[in-house]
Write a protein that holds these residues in place. Structure first.
Motif, PDB file in Angstrom:
ATOM      1  N   THR A  18      -5.165  -5.142  -7.455  1.00  0.00           N
ATOM      2  CA  THR A  18      -6.178  -5.146  -6.169  1.00  0.00           C
ATOM      3  C   THR A  18      -4.989  -5.036  -4.941  1.00  0.00           C
ATOM      4  O   THR A  18      -5.574  -4.559  -3.835  1.00  0.00           O
ATOM      5  CB  THR A  18      -6.886  -6.680  -6.065  1.00  0.00           C
ATOM      6  OG1 THR A  18      -5.803  -7.702  -6.170  1.00  0.00           O
ATOM      7  CG2 THR A  18      -7.840  -6.628  -7.169  1.00  0.00           C
ATOM      8  N   MET A  19      -3.817  -5.436  -5.218  1.00  0.00           N
ATOM      9  CA  MET A  19      -2.864  -5.365  -3.803  1.00  0.00           C
ATOM     10  C   MET A  19      -2.499  -3.797  -3.818  1.00  0.00           C
ATOM     11  O   MET A  19      -2.629  -3.141  -2.789  1.00  0.00           O
ATOM     12  CB  MET A  19      -1.408  -5.873  -4.140  1.00  0.00           C
ATOM     13  CG  MET A  19      -0.382  -5.987  -2.871  1.00  0.00           C
ATOM     14  SD  MET A  19       0.820  -7.028  -3.239  1.00  0.00           S
ATOM     15  CE  MET A  19       0.386  -8.334  -3.792  1.00  0.00           C
ATOM     16  N   LEU A  20      -2.628  -3.114  -4.959  1.00  0.00           N
ATOM     17  CA  LEU A  20      -2.420  -1.541  -4.855  1.00  0.00           C
ATOM     18  C   LEU A  20      -3.506  -1.016  -4.408  1.00  0.00           C
ATOM     19  O   LEU A  20      -3.386   0.106  -3.627  1.00  0.00           O
ATOM     20  CB  LEU A  20      -1.974  -1.249  -6.232  1.00  0.00           C
ATOM     21  CG  LEU A  20      -0.459  -1.610  -6.854  1.00  0.00           C
ATOM     22  CD1 LEU A  20      -0.046  -0.746  -8.051  1.00  0.00           C
ATOM     23  CD2 LEU A  20       0.777  -1.318  -5.742  1.00  0.00           C
ATOM     24  N   PHE A  21      -4.788  -1.398  -4.865  1.00  0.00           N
ATOM     25  CA  PHE A  21      -5.885  -0.780  -4.388  1.00  0.00           C
ATOM     26  C   PHE A  21      -6.060  -0.981  -2.800  1.00  0.00           C
ATOM     27  O   PHE A  21      -6.506   0.248  -2.269  1.00  0.00           O
ATOM     28  CB  PHE A  21      -7.039  -1.297  -5.097  1.00  0.00           C
ATOM     29  CG  PHE A  21      -7.171  -1.164  -6.557  1.00  0.00           C
ATOM     30  CD1 PHE A  21      -6.689   0.094  -6.989  1.00  0.00           C
ATOM     31  CD2 PHE A  21      -7.836  -1.988  -7.413  1.00  0.00           C
ATOM     32  CE1 PHE A  21      -6.942   0.464  -8.375  1.00  0.00           C
ATOM     33  CE2 PHE A  21      -8.126  -1.754  -8.705  1.00  0.00           C
ATOM     34  CZ  PHE A  21      -7.345  -0.347  -9.285  1.00  0.00           C
ATOM     35  N   ALA A  22      -5.859  -2.251  -2.325  1.00  0.00           N
ATOM     36  CA  ALA A  22      -5.981  -2.263  -0.839  1.00  0.00           C
ATOM     37  C   ALA A  22      -5.130  -1.351   0.020  1.00  0.00           C
ATOM     38  O   ALA A  22      -5.332  -1.014   0.797  1.00  0.00           O
ATOM     39  CB  ALA A  22      -5.751  -3.733  -0.547  1.00  0.00           C
ATOM     40  N   ALA A  23      -3.655  -1.180  -0.791  1.00  0.00           N
ATOM     41  CA  ALA A  23      -2.723  -0.445   0.030  1.00  0.00           C
ATOM     42  C   ALA A  23      -3.248   0.835  -0.061  1.00  0.00           C
ATOM     43  O   ALA A  23      -3.090   1.757   0.794  1.00  0.00           O
ATOM     44  CB  ALA A  23      -1.398  -0.624  -0.735  1.00  0.00           C
ATOM     45  N   ALA A  24      -3.992   1.487  -1.106  1.00  0.00           N
ATOM     46  CA  ALA A  24      -4.154   2.944  -1.002  1.00  0.00           C
ATOM     47  C   ALA A  24      -5.471   3.058  -0.272  1.00  0.00           C
ATOM     48  O   ALA A  24      -5.601   4.165   0.280  1.00  0.00           O
ATOM     49  CB  ALA A  24      -4.622   2.885  -2.780  1.00  0.00           C
ATOM     50  N   ASP A  25      -6.234   2.110  -0.343  1.00  0.00           N
ATOM     51  CA  ASP A  25      -7.383   2.074   0.842  1.00  0.00           C
ATOM     52  C   ASP A  25      -6.854   2.452   2.378  1.00  0.00           C
ATOM     53  O   ASP A  25      -7.576   3.070   2.886  1.00  0.00           O
ATOM     54  CB  ASP A  25      -8.371   0.686   0.893  1.00  0.00           C
ATOM     55  CG  ASP A  25      -9.024   0.716  -0.459  1.00  0.00           C
ATOM     56  OD1 ASP A  25      -9.342   1.523  -1.304  1.00  0.00           O
ATOM     57  OD2 ASP A  25      -9.383  -0.374  -1.120  1.00  0.00           O
ATOM     58  N   THR A  26      -5.727   1.559   2.549  1.00  0.00           N
ATOM     59  CA  THR A  26      -5.351   1.671   3.889  1.00  0.00           C
ATOM     60  C   THR A  26      -4.569   2.783   4.095  1.00  0.00           C
ATOM     61  O   THR A  26      -4.858   3.379   5.231  1.00  0.00           O
ATOM     62  CB  THR A  26      -4.348   0.214   4.054  1.00  0.00           C
ATOM     63  OG1 THR A  26      -4.896  -0.874   3.746  1.00  0.00           O
ATOM     64  CG2 THR A  26      -3.875   0.488   5.593  1.00  0.00           C
ATOM     65  N   LEU A  27      -3.965   3.349   3.147  1.00  0.00           N
ATOM     66  CA  LEU A  27      -3.047   4.615   3.304  1.00  0.00           C
ATOM     67  C   LEU A  27      -4.277   5.783   3.220  1.00  0.00           C
ATOM     68  O   LEU A  27      -4.067   6.849   4.017  1.00  0.00           O
ATOM     69  CB  LEU A  27      -2.278   4.804   2.177  1.00  0.00           C
ATOM     70  CG  LEU A  27      -1.383   6.063   2.251  1.00  0.00           C
ATOM     71  CD1 LEU A  27      -0.578   6.068   3.322  1.00  0.00           C
ATOM     72  CD2 LEU A  27      -0.443   5.933   0.937  1.00  0.00           C
ATOM     73  N   GLY A  28      -5.309   5.618   2.510  1.00  0.00           N
ATOM     74  CA  GLY A  28      -6.201   6.687   2.456  1.00  0.00           C
ATOM     75  C   GLY A  28      -7.067   6.819   3.921  1.00  0.00           C
ATOM     76  O   GLY A  28      -7.363   7.845   4.512  1.00  0.00           O
ATOM     77  N   LYS A  29      -7.135   5.538   4.589  1.00  0.00           N
ATOM     78  CA  LYS A  29      -7.695   5.611   5.881  1.00  0.00           C
ATOM     79  C   LYS A  29      -6.984   6.578   6.934  1.00  0.00           C
ATOM     80  O   LYS A  29      -7.445   7.225   7.855  1.00  0.00           O
ATOM     81  CB  LYS A  29      -7.941   4.270   6.419  1.00  0.00           C
ATOM     82  CG  LYS A  29      -8.693   4.070   7.764  1.00  0.00           C
ATOM     83  CD  LYS A  29      -8.923   2.711   8.290  1.00  0.00           C
ATOM     84  CE  LYS A  29      -9.282   2.642   9.815  1.00  0.00           C
ATOM     85  NZ  LYS A  29     -10.610   3.385   9.930  1.00  0.00           N
TER      86      LYS A  29
END
Length: 287
Positions: A18-29
């Motif tokens: 979930t930490m990696l998913f949140a980082a991917a979401d933030t980077l994706g934004k």
């Protein structure tokens, strides 16, 4: 005796995922505000496909691509591809925390869809979970919240597409292997977004730094999914379901650190209601 797994390791894997998913979401934004989302996703799914093939192909060979219900497997991959593009388009105009929170109404939607499509019965507890989930969405996306209506609509579209993806996963789990489903998901996404990128002929090409960030996005998402899948070999879904909501917490923290965006009090209340709804739905499923 067979290996019964390690629940603590399973919880740790979900927290890391979930930490990696949140980082991917933030980077994706960040990337979605600069480049065409089709190009970003073409890189992401290409990295996903390459890593899945690299990790699994030597061990499984041709079995990695063998399916019994190929049409439904491809449809499942298309659901996730469309969910990915709706997610990035939503993140372009929405804060990370609220976007991630809205998509976590998916467990409730899966429960409602399973009742219609698979004939599963919804208990009173299930209806309470549904009411809590939708109340949470209304609190987050209420008039006066300042959220972009188009972004809210895209977040809800993502939740519905993710619901289709999860329901198809439950249907296909009876006839398909996990590795084949993962491989075809990566393949469908890569084909769809490479084709769209070439057809749209995007003029804005990324800098070397941003190209590296796109590759990083693909690696983060793939590593997160592999950890998430591995976690369910260590512990039952009922144990891991509450930990999934760390994704909302990590998304809130990273959204604040990177974009200085925090939900207001009612937004936090809505996020709590959605988390409670998902936990109720997961507890019902475990029983």
């Amino acid at each position: 005796m067979p290996d019964q797994g390690n629940p603590l390791r399973g919880v740790g894997l979900v927290v890391a995922a979930t930490m990696l998913f949140a980082a991917a979401d933030t980077l994706g934004k960040h990337l979605a505000m600069l480049y065409a989302v089709t190009m970003i996703l073409a890189v992401r799914y290409s990295v996903n496909l390459a890593l899945v093939a690299l990790v699994m192909a030597p061990r499984h060979g041709a079995a990695l691509w063998r399916t019994n219900r190929t049409g439904l497997v491809i449809l499942r991959g298309l659901c996730l591809a469309l969910a990915s593009i709706s997610m990035l388009l939503a993140l372009r105009v929405m804060p990370v925390a609220e976007t991630v929170a809205i998509i976590y109404v998916t467990p409730v939607l899966v429960m409602l869809t399973a009742a219609t499509v698979l004939g599963e019965r919804i208990s009173r507890l299930g209806w309470i979970a549904a009411a809590l989930g939708f109340a949470g969405v209304l609190l987050i996306a209420r008039p006066g919240s300042g959220l972009d209506p188009w972004g809210v609509a895209l977040s809800l579209m993502n939740a519905n597409l993710a619901t289709g993806y999860h329901v198809l996963t439950r249907v296909l789990a009876r006839t398909e292997t996990t590795m084949a489903l993962m491989a075809h998901t990566a393949l469908v996404g890569a084909v769809v977004f490479i084709s769209l990128t070439l057809a749209l002929n995007t003029e804005t090409m990324p800098s070397a730094l941003d190209a590296g960030l796109m590759l990083t996005l693909g690696a983060l998402a793939t590593a997160g999914h592999l950890m998430f899948t591995s976690a369910y070999r260590e512990a039952p879904a009922s144990t891991l379901a509450p930990v999934n909501y760390m994704h909302i917490a990590f998304a809130t923290i990273l959204g604040w650190l990177v974009f200085q965006q925090l939900p207001d009090a009612l937004g936090f209340a809505g996020m709590a209601l959605i988390a409670a709804a998902g936990l109720l739905a997961a507890w019902k499923a475990s029983r």
